[in-house]
Design a protein around this motif. Structure first.
Motif: not given
Length: 230
Positions: A120-127, A152-161, A226-229
């Protein structure tokens, strides 16, 4: 139109090991021997108190742990204090170090991605759709993504801490949207908790619910999004 996706971590992209496996990994590393009956009893009590972060939710929380429990994902110290207190409430044997047991849950080996997380993450990167991981967590989960080859498939990490806000507070989702450079109306939040993760809708984000199941029981929980995107 959805231009970016925020994902929850635990129960959405990854699943923590079982309580029994968590305990076994600790005892194997320390040489602590537990008879089968004693081990089974301890696993049951650890689950009763929800001592494994990301694991079975506690059915009982001692009164003196409540305050730390409520704010656990905003402070590494409170997170450790809450979960080690829950482990002690389970009355482990004297030779078991609850701090060392706690540390075991942060090891990359204690977490497995769902079967369709990588695809799923790779397909999002492809798109060309950017991805943020938005988690109520009091420790750095980035090594887990690196260990499993997904960082390398994640652009941003937003952690509560790190941001000082925890879901469902809209502030944590707002921080993620800003880091993605997108308006909330253009971002989809994907998570397993209708209350915490669904809090993104207060900001104007769309929300997609997945089931928090063991890895082998949820082979394709993320694929439908992925069908929503575009």
């Amino acid at each position: 139109m959805i231009k970016g996706v925020m994902f929850d971590f635990s129960g959405t992209l990854f699943r923590v090991t079982s309580t029994a496996q968590w305990l076994d990994a600790h005892t194997a590393s320390t040489g602590l021997a537990l008879a089968d009956g004693r081990r089974a009893e301890l696993v049951a009590r650890l689950e009763e108190f929800g001592a494994l972060p990301g694991g079975v939710a506690p059915r009982r929380i001692p009164a003196d742990v409540q305050e730390a429990w409520q704010a656990r994902d905003l402070s590494a110290e409170l997170h450790r204090a809450a979960y080690t207190a829950l482990a002690r409430a389970a009355e482990p044997p004297a030779g078991l170090d609850v701090d060392a047991l706690y540390d075991t849950h942060m090891a990359p080996a204690s977490w497995q991605p769902y079967p369709d997380t990588g695809p799923t993450l790779r397909e999002l990167r492809r798109r060309g759709i950017p991805v943020a991981v938005v988690s109520n967590i009091a420790w750095d989960l980035r090594p887990i993504f690196r260990e499993h080859g997904l960082d390398d498939l994640v652009d941003v990490y937003v952690l509560s801490v790190e941001v000082g806000a925890q879901k469902p507070d809209p502030a944590i989702f707002e921080a993620a949207c800003k880091q993605l450079g997108l308006a909330p109306a253009d971002v989809l939040m994907v998570g397993d908790d209708r209350t915490c993760d669904g809090g993104a809708t207060a900001l104007g984000c769309a929300f997609h619910l997945v089931e928090h199941l063991p890895v082998d029981l949820r082979p394709a929980g993320l694929t439908p999004l992925l069908d929503l995107l575009p």
